[in-house]
Design a protein around this motif. Structure first.
Motif, short mmCIF file in Angstrom:
data_model
loop_
_atom_site.label_atom_id
_atom_site.label_comp_id
_atom_site.label_asym_id
_atom_site.label_seq_id
_atom_site.Cartn_x
_atom_site.Cartn_y
_atom_site.Cartn_z
N ILE A 266 49.50 47.89 45.96
CA ILE A 266 50.76 48.04 45.21
C ILE A 266 51.29 46.75 44.60
O ILE A 266 52.22 46.79 43.79
CB ILE A 266 51.85 48.69 46.09
CG1 ILE A 266 52.19 47.80 47.28
CG2 ILE A 266 51.40 50.07 46.57
CD1 ILE A 266 53.36 48.32 48.10
N GLY A 267 50.76 45.60 44.95
CA GLY A 267 51.27 44.37 44.34
C GLY A 267 50.66 43.14 45.00
O GLY A 267 49.85 43.27 45.92
N GLN A 268 51.12 42.00 44.49
CA GLN A 268 51.93 41.80 43.30
C GLN A 268 51.07 41.25 42.17
O GLN A 268 49.97 40.77 42.41
CB GLN A 268 53.06 40.80 43.58
CG GLN A 268 54.17 41.29 44.51
CD GLN A 268 55.11 42.27 43.82
OE1 GLN A 268 54.70 43.35 43.42
NE2 GLN A 268 56.37 41.89 43.70
N PRO A 269 51.58 41.32 40.91
CA PRO A 269 50.80 40.78 39.79
C PRO A 269 50.59 39.28 39.92
O PRO A 269 51.45 38.56 40.39
CB PRO A 269 51.65 41.13 38.57
CG PRO A 269 53.01 41.41 39.09
CD PRO A 269 52.85 41.92 40.48
N LYS A 270 49.43 38.82 39.50
CA LYS A 270 48.99 37.41 39.56
C LYS A 270 48.92 36.92 40.99
O LYS A 270 49.18 35.74 41.27
CB LYS A 270 49.91 36.51 38.72
CG LYS A 270 50.15 36.98 37.31
CD LYS A 270 48.88 37.38 36.57
CE LYS A 270 47.89 36.24 36.40
NZ LYS A 270 46.61 36.69 35.78
N CYS A 271 48.58 37.82 41.90
CA CYS A 271 48.44 37.45 43.31
C CYS A 271 47.06 37.78 43.87
O CYS A 271 46.87 37.79 45.09
CB CYS A 271 49.52 38.15 44.15
SG CYS A 271 51.20 37.55 43.89
N GLY A 272 46.10 38.08 43.01
CA GLY A 272 44.75 38.34 43.48
C GLY A 272 44.42 39.80 43.68
O GLY A 272 43.40 40.12 44.31
N LEU A 483 48.90 40.60 52.78
CA LEU A 483 47.95 39.49 52.76
C LEU A 483 48.49 38.35 51.90
O LEU A 483 49.36 38.56 51.04
CB LEU A 483 46.60 39.94 52.21
CG LEU A 483 45.92 41.13 52.92
CD1 LEU A 483 44.75 41.61 52.08
CD2 LEU A 483 45.47 40.73 54.31
N ARG A 484 47.92 37.17 52.11
CA ARG A 484 48.26 36.02 51.26
C ARG A 484 47.04 35.64 50.43
O ARG A 484 45.92 35.58 50.95
CB ARG A 484 48.68 34.82 52.10
CG ARG A 484 49.96 34.99 52.87
CD ARG A 484 50.50 33.64 53.38
NE ARG A 484 49.45 32.66 53.63
CZ ARG A 484 49.61 31.34 53.44
NH1 ARG A 484 50.75 30.86 52.98
NH2 ARG A 484 48.62 30.51 53.70
N LEU A 485 47.26 35.37 49.17
CA LEU A 485 46.16 34.95 48.30
C LEU A 485 45.55 33.64 48.78
O LEU A 485 44.33 33.44 48.69
CB LEU A 485 46.66 34.80 46.86
CG LEU A 485 45.65 34.25 45.85
CD1 LEU A 485 44.42 35.15 45.74
CD2 LEU A 485 46.30 34.07 44.48
N GLU A 486 46.39 32.75 49.30
CA GLU A 486 45.89 31.46 49.78
C GLU A 486 44.86 31.65 50.89
O GLU A 486 43.84 30.95 50.93
CB GLU A 486 47.06 30.60 50.27
CG GLU A 486 48.03 30.15 49.17
CD GLU A 486 49.07 31.19 48.81
OE1 GLU A 486 49.89 30.91 47.91
OE2 GLU A 486 49.07 32.29 49.41
N ASP A 487 45.12 32.61 51.80
CA ASP A 487 44.16 32.89 52.87
C ASP A 487 42.91 33.56 52.32
O ASP A 487 41.78 33.27 52.76
CB ASP A 487 44.80 33.80 53.93
CG ASP A 487 46.03 33.16 54.55
OD1 ASP A 487 46.08 31.93 54.65
OD2 ASP A 487 46.97 33.91 54.92
N HIS A 488 43.10 34.45 51.37
CA HIS A 488 41.97 35.16 50.76
C HIS A 488 41.05 34.19 50.02
O HIS A 488 39.82 34.30 50.10
CB HIS A 488 42.50 36.23 49.81
CG HIS A 488 41.44 37.02 49.13
ND1 HIS A 488 40.59 37.87 49.80
CD2 HIS A 488 41.08 37.09 47.81
CE1 HIS A 488 39.76 38.44 48.93
NE2 HIS A 488 40.03 37.97 47.72
N ALA A 489 41.65 33.24 49.31
CA ALA A 489 40.85 32.28 48.55
C ALA A 489 40.06 31.35 49.47
O ALA A 489 38.94 30.93 49.13
CB ALA A 489 41.75 31.47 47.62
N SER A 490 40.62 31.02 50.63
CA SER A 490 39.95 30.08 51.53
C SER A 490 38.94 30.75 52.45
O SER A 490 37.99 30.12 52.92
CB SER A 490 40.99 29.33 52.38
OG SER A 490 41.71 30.24 53.20
N ASN A 491 39.13 32.06 52.70
CA ASN A 491 38.23 32.76 53.61
C ASN A 491 38.17 34.24 53.22
O ASN A 491 38.85 35.08 53.81
CB ASN A 491 38.70 32.61 55.06
CG ASN A 491 37.64 33.02 56.06
OD1 ASN A 491 36.71 33.78 55.74
ND2 ASN A 491 37.75 32.54 57.29
N VAL A 492 37.36 34.53 52.21
CA VAL A 492 37.26 35.90 51.69
C VAL A 492 36.77 36.86 52.78
O VAL A 492 37.27 37.98 52.91
CB VAL A 492 36.32 35.94 50.46
CG1 VAL A 492 36.08 37.37 50.03
CG2 VAL A 492 36.89 35.12 49.33
#
Length: 568
Positions: A266-272, A483-492
């Motif tokens: 459901i969100g958010q835009p520009k968040c991965g 979820l946080r994009l920062e966590d996703h980017a560092s550990n997919v």
């Protein structure tokens, strides 16, 4: 002077010119009035002068020119001015022109011009009606403009005062959830199409619907997604070819399987969300809608295709359900195979939908639902989703709201992008938001269409906790994964495992997992945008101050200080 200014006076032009070096208002008043006599006036000396009407307004220097009835003497009258005064006047005008030109050119170059904003925040309207061909951007005309003139504010102390005012007005008040009957009254057709019970052996909310067409009938001929977008016509061409092969025949009737999603991103835009969508659809048990972001719940069902185009015909719920036909065909095949066995099992295929506007975009409510006295929407998107799918699962991907806003600006701004321009837009948006908060609640401002369309950058999208709290009024906390994009980017791999577990997806082989977790990131920043560099430090400090109280509340709700974004 009061008596002089309140009367419609007449005066002799020649007299005023002669008396200009002295006190004009006092001296010239002596030979004014209806009793003025040209023959007796020592200055006029009987000449035929034309008196000038001033209508209670003070005379301007450039208006003090001699006017004669004899046009042949106009040039002579003009040269009656002393050469010194004429030269001084011309010289002054030249200097003024040069100064203004220098100011304009320098200001335009460095972004220092204090130009009045074209946007004015106004009061809420209680009239939800809207013409179909009327643009949303034109809706500002339905509101009375504020008495406060909005201007670009650049210096940090001034903007800090604005942020302090906003912070002092923040109240997180629980909204009143509408009843089911109220929702039925608002969307009777939707409730007539979607049943309240679904097939028991499918994870998805699926049901069989009688199809009354024949072999020559095109089931997608009126689908608005196919009509308005050329990109999706190929998909619908394929669906037409295979449609009859997937109908269920029972007692001389034809039935088609209809499904809603099991989960929503459901969100958010520009968040991965795009990257999460691209990885999830690689899972063998996951199917998505034919279109990544249908935006049906938030926009299409209200007739919004593009905000700048205003309203079109509303997309019926049948058009939305058509988007899941590809997935429904596979689910139906699996169900029929299971039915042939002695003991049927739960089908493992799950359907997802990934419209990043679902969490936050309720801008259309004011045009379709009755306004409440406090200016808050009486119905939100989640009210309707929960009415049909109380067991739906929701995934939210967030990032530092400061960086999200800058990324949003770089992606959507069409021209003249720069860090200075971004700073100006942030300053203006903050003042517009402050204007609203002075008179209305936080929720009323966040969901106000006029304010959101007026703000040059979408500040409100980063107020994550406001939206999350409203979703938590209808869905349980264990139905929402944040979820946080920062966590996703560092550990997919870690974040994808959390998603798989949340959706109760089965285990994967090493090869399947590697395909999902090692794919390159989707929707990264464009090279031309990366060349602009980071935002100005002052802009970042301003946005940090603005979002801090909202991030603090978000961290409290989620019991996770990582959502304070202190290290980014």
């Amino acid at each position: 002077m009061q008596e002089f200014n309140s009367i419609n006076m007449r005066h002799c032009i020649n007299c005023c010119i002669h008396l200009l070096p002295n006190d004009l208002n006092r001296q010239c008043f002596r030979c004014r009035g209806h009793s003025h006599n040209n023959q007796k006036c020592p200055v006029c000396k009987g000449e035929n002068r034309i008196p000038l009407y001033t209508d209670s307004k003070q005379m301007k220097l450039l208006a003090v020119l001699e006017v004669r009835t004899d046009h042949s003497e106009s040039w002579n009258g003009f040269f009656c001015l002393k050469k010194g005064k004429l030269c001084s006047l011309i010289f002054g005008l030249v200097i003024m022109t040069l100064v203004m030109a220098s100011y304009v050119l320098t200001g335009a170059k460095h972004g220092l011009l204090l130009i009045p904003s074209p946007f004015h925040y106004g009061a809420f309207t209680s009239n939800p009606s809207l013409m179909d061909n009327e643009s949303l951007s034109d809706m500002k005309d339905h509101y009375q403009p504020s008495k406060i003139n909005i201007s670009y504010v650049k210096d940090y102390p001034s903007i800090k005062l604005i942020i302090d005012t906003i912070t002092s007005k923040i109240e997180f008040i629980t909204r009143q959830r509408p009843g089911l009957e109220e929702l039925r009254k608002q969307e009777p057709h939707m409730f007539s199409v979607i049943p309240n019970k679904f097939l028991p052996n499918s994870k998805n909310p699926c049901w069989y619907e009688e199809y009354r067409g024949n072999t020559t009938t095109d089931p997608y001929t009126t689908n608005s997604y196919a009509l308005y977008s050329k990109r999706f016509r190929t998909i619908f061409d394929y669906l037409r070819k295979v449609f009859w092969n997937h109908l269920y025949h029972y007692k001389d009737k034809h039935y088609r399987l209809r499904c809603l999603p099991h989960f929503y991103i459901i969100g958010q835009p520009k968040c991965g969300t795009t990257d999460l969508y691209d990885r999830l659809r690689l899972h063998p048990d996951v199917r998505f809608s034919a279109i990544k972001e249908p935006h049906w719940w938030t926009r299409k069902r209200f007739g919004i295709i593009r905000l700048r185009d205003g309203f079109h015909d509303r997309y019926p719920v049948e058009d939305y359900l058509d988007l899941f036909d590809l997935a429904a065909h596979q689910i139906q095949g699996a169900l029929q195979n299971e039915a042939a066995k002695e003991h049927s099992e739960m089908n493992n295929i799950i359907i997802g939908e990934a419209s990043a506007s679902t969490m936050w975009d309720n801008n259309a409510w004011i045009f379709f639902y009755d306004n409440s006295s406090e200016g808050e929407p009486p119905f939100l998107i989640q009210d309707f989703i929960h009415a049909f799918q109380p067991n739906a699962k929701l995934i939210i991907m967030l990032r530092d709201p400061v960086e999200r806003l800058y990324s949003d600006y770089l992606y959507f701004a069409s021209a003249n992008k720069s860090v200075e321009d971004f700073h100006e837009k942030v300053a203006e948006s903050l003042q517009l938001f402050e204007n609203c908060m002075l008179d209305y609640s936080l929720r009323a401002c966040v969901y106000n269409n006029t304010l959101n369309n007026a703000m040059p950058v979408r500040l409100q999208v980063g107020l994550y906790v406001v939206y999350l709290l409203d979703w938590l009024t209808v869905f349980d906390k264990d139905q929402i994964l944040v979820l946080r994009l920062e966590d996703h980017a560092s550990n997919v791999k870690y974040t994808m495992h959390k998603v798989f577990q949340f959706l109760d997806l089965g285990p994967l082989s090493e090869k399947q997992e590697a395909l999902i977790t090692k794919s390159p990131a989707s929707n990264t920043r464009r090279p031309e945008d990366r060349s602009l560099g980071p935002m100005l430090p002052t802009t970042k400090a301003i946005l940090r101050d603005f979002y801090r109280p909202f991030n603090t509340k978000l961290a409290q709700v989620l019991f996770d200080d990582a959502f304070l974004w202190k290290r980014t």
